[in-house]
Design a protein around this motif. Structure first.
Motif, mmCIF file in Angstrom:
data_model
loop_
_atom_site.group_PDB
_atom_site.id
_atom_site.type_symbol
_atom_site.label_atom_id
_atom_site.label_comp_id
_atom_site.label_asym_id
_atom_site.label_seq_id
_atom_site.Cartn_x
_atom_site.Cartn_y
_atom_site.Cartn_z
ATOM 1 N N LEU A 149 56.934 -13.593 25.166
ATOM 2 C CA LEU A 149 58.328 -13.877 25.512
ATOM 3 C C LEU A 149 58.402 -14.931 26.611
ATOM 4 O O LEU A 149 59.281 -15.812 26.587
ATOM 5 C CB LEU A 149 59.028 -12.586 25.950
ATOM 6 C CG LEU A 149 60.519 -12.692 26.263
ATOM 7 C CD1 LEU A 149 61.290 -13.241 25.051
ATOM 8 C CD2 LEU A 149 61.083 -11.318 26.656
ATOM 9 N N LEU A 150 57.492 -14.862 27.563
ATOM 10 C CA LEU A 150 57.481 -15.852 28.645
ATOM 11 C C LEU A 150 57.169 -17.244 28.090
ATOM 12 O O LEU A 150 57.797 -18.239 28.489
ATOM 13 C CB LEU A 150 56.454 -15.463 29.710
ATOM 14 C CG LEU A 150 56.334 -16.398 30.919
ATOM 15 C CD1 LEU A 150 57.686 -16.558 31.623
ATOM 16 C CD2 LEU A 150 55.279 -15.880 31.898
ATOM 17 N N THR A 151 56.235 -17.306 27.172
ATOM 18 C CA THR A 151 55.912 -18.592 26.545
ATOM 19 C C THR A 151 57.124 -19.147 25.802
ATOM 20 O O THR A 151 57.455 -20.346 25.910
ATOM 21 C CB THR A 151 54.731 -18.433 25.565
ATOM 22 O OG1 THR A 151 53.575 -17.998 26.286
ATOM 23 C CG2 THR A 151 54.427 -19.749 24.855
ATOM 24 N N ALA A 152 57.807 -18.289 25.054
ATOM 25 C CA ALA A 152 59.003 -18.713 24.319
ATOM 26 C C ALA A 152 60.101 -19.182 25.267
ATOM 27 O O ALA A 152 60.793 -20.183 25.005
ATOM 28 C CB ALA A 152 59.501 -17.571 23.446
ATOM 29 N N ALA A 153 60.274 -18.455 26.400
ATOM 30 C CA ALA A 153 61.305 -18.821 27.370
ATOM 31 C C ALA A 153 61.000 -20.176 28.003
ATOM 32 O O ALA A 153 61.889 -21.036 28.133
ATOM 33 C CB ALA A 153 61.413 -17.750 28.446
ATOM 34 N N ASN A 154 59.745 -20.386 28.372
ATOM 35 C CA ASN A 154 59.361 -21.663 28.990
ATOM 36 C C ASN A 154 59.534 -22.826 28.015
ATOM 37 O O ASN A 154 59.965 -23.926 28.389
ATOM 38 C CB ASN A 154 57.918 -21.600 29.480
ATOM 39 C CG ASN A 154 57.782 -20.762 30.743
ATOM 40 O OD1 ASN A 154 58.719 -20.661 31.544
ATOM 41 N ND2 ASN A 154 56.613 -20.155 30.940
ATOM 42 N N THR A 155 59.215 -22.573 26.755
ATOM 43 C CA THR A 155 59.392 -23.595 25.730
ATOM 44 C C THR A 155 60.871 -23.959 25.579
ATOM 45 O O THR A 155 61.242 -25.138 25.474
ATOM 46 C CB THR A 155 58.829 -23.110 24.386
ATOM 47 O OG1 THR A 155 57.437 -22.820 24.528
ATOM 48 C CG2 THR A 155 59.029 -24.162 23.294
ATOM 49 N N ALA A 156 61.732 -22.936 25.593
ATOM 50 C CA ALA A 156 63.179 -23.163 25.458
ATOM 51 C C ALA A 156 63.728 -23.928 26.655
ATOM 52 O O ALA A 156 64.609 -24.793 26.506
ATOM 53 C CB ALA A 156 63.900 -21.838 25.297
#
Length: 440
Positions: free
Chosen positions: A322-329
């Motif tokens: 989820l953190l990876t997805a958030a940073n990507t967004a």
């Protein structure tokens, strides 16, 4: 008749539960001295064996004490005699109960045997005024333990009027009134006591607030329950109490409210502000909820905070993903300036509200407040939700008056309840050690 020292006879708790301490009889030096000596005057039959009876009780030999006390009861003729007889009977019956309990701790005790001597002590003309409150309290306990709550209320009230006090006496007064069916009256009494204690600069135990919350909630008294929750965190604004109150409000099995996911987010924000986030599950649910609502900034901040606090283990693949997805967004979205321009040009306030959420997630409270106000001005949004978040932004920025005004504009439950809890946080905050407090 002989005279015994009143100080020896009536010293509170000097010997035995009645406070009775009889001295061995001694002949007075002369008649004049006997008449001048202050104290209880016992008839000769009672004087002859009163000391022996008490010594037998002190030695925990009820078989020896029983016939002596019975003789005193039969021989008692004066007011002082009757007081001594009642006090010795009370001590003897208490001693019997203590011996029985020591012999079989799990066996039920029949305390009703204490009622008769207590009643005699309360009606005896020679009972010291200083002891009446204690006897009334004990009599109230007997009534309470036997389920006679209205009777217990009468005795406890009389005990208070007689000057009796103990650390938890006022809580017990409230409890017995609630048990008697007067929940509102019991809680009102407890509230008055708390107010008086605080005015006197005296600490109020947490148990008083917890009783208020549990009692009101158990009776489905929602406004009163919320009010007691606010009193509790105002008195003890630390992480554990904030956590307990918020969990009880919305997340416990018998919670006061049943918020939806968007409302839960604002409760998570309150727990986070108070340093009271409890565990991995709530950190992850918080992060997932704001991420799903298009706020990757707050999702990333929450996950990083949970990992740094040790609440989210390094092995959590869900949090890592989820953190990876958030940073990507966040990288894909870039600056919020574009969203801000679109929000201000839009016909309704929906883009402004979501952009305000994004700024809130970045801890840019001034910008968040600006966008939330724009959303309210344009309309087309849930005013209660936006006012709640405007209040949060203002509270986090230190604008207490503005925050309270925004929270005060929130109506309808559970939003109004959430706003009320945030209002209390705005007023009292949380203790400096709150962020380091362990999860319950």
């Amino acid at each position: 008749m002989k005279t015994l020292s009143k100080l020896a006879l009536a010293a509170v708790l000097a010997t035995g539960v009645s406070g009775l301490a009889i001295v061995a009889p001694a002949a007075a030096k002369d008649k004049k001295e006997e008449q001048a000596a202050p104290g209880f005057k016992l008839s000769k039959p009672v004087q002859a064996i009163a000391f022996q009876a008490q010594e037998a009780i002190k030695a925990r030999t009820p078989a020896t004490a029983e016939p002596l006390v019975a003789q005193i009861e039969a021989a008692a003729t004066t007011d002082d005699d009757k007081y001594i007889a009642a006090a010795l009977r009370y001590d003897l019956e208490n001693t019997k109960l203590a011996i029985a309990q020591a012999a079989n701790p799990k066996a039920p005790l029949d305390e009703t045997v204490l009622a008769k001597p207590l009643d005699a002590l309360l009606t005896a003309k020679s009972t010291p005024a200083a002891d009446r409150g204690r006897y009334l309290f004990r009599r109230g306990q007997l009534a309470y333990n036997s389920g006679q709550y209205p009777v217990a209320t009468q005795y406890f009230t009389q005990a208070k009027q007689a000057g009796y006090s103990s650390p938890d006496f006022d809580l017990q007064l409230a409890k017995v009134k609630v048990q008697a069916g007067d929940t509102a009256g019991g809680l009102a009494d407890l509230d008055r006591f708390i107010t008086a204690q605080k005015a006197a600069g005296q600490p109020v135990p947490e148990a008083y607030y917890r009783f208020g919350i549990a009692t009101a909630n158990g009776k489905k008294m929602a406004p009163e329950t919320l009010a007691w929750m606010q009193k509790y965190v105002a008195a003890y604004p630390n992480a554990k109490v904030w956590r307990d109150v918020i969990l009880q409000y919305a997340f416990a099995q018998n919670s006061l409210a049943a918020p939806d996911k968007a409302q839960n987010v604002d409760l998570y924000r309150l727990m986070r502000a108070a340093g009271a986030m409890p565990d991995q599950a709530m950190y992850e649910d918080y992060a997932k909820s704001v991420y799903d609502r298009g706020n990757p900034y707050e999702a990333a901040a929450v996950l990083k905070e949970g990992m740094a606090a040790g609440r989210i283990p390094a092995s959590s693949t869900f949090s890592k993903g989820l953190l990876t997805a958030a940073n990507t967004a966040i990288k894909a979205e870039g600056s919020l300036a574009t969203s801000e321009k679109q929000a201000l040009a839009a016909k309704d306030g929906k883009i402004a509200a979501s952009t305000g959420d994004a700024y809130l997630g970045q801890n840019n409270y001034a910008k968040a407040a600006e966008l939330y106000r724009a959303a309210l001005g344009k309309g087309g949004v849930d005013a209660n939700e936006v006012n709640t978040r405007l209040g949060i932004a203002l509270a986090r920025s230190g604008d207490k008056a503005g925050a309270q005004a925004a929270f005060g504009a929130v109506t309808g439950n559970p939003r109004a309840g959430i706003a009320a809890l945030w209002t209390t946080w705005t007023q009292v905050g949380s203790s400096p050690a709150a962020a380091a407090a362990p999860a319950a």
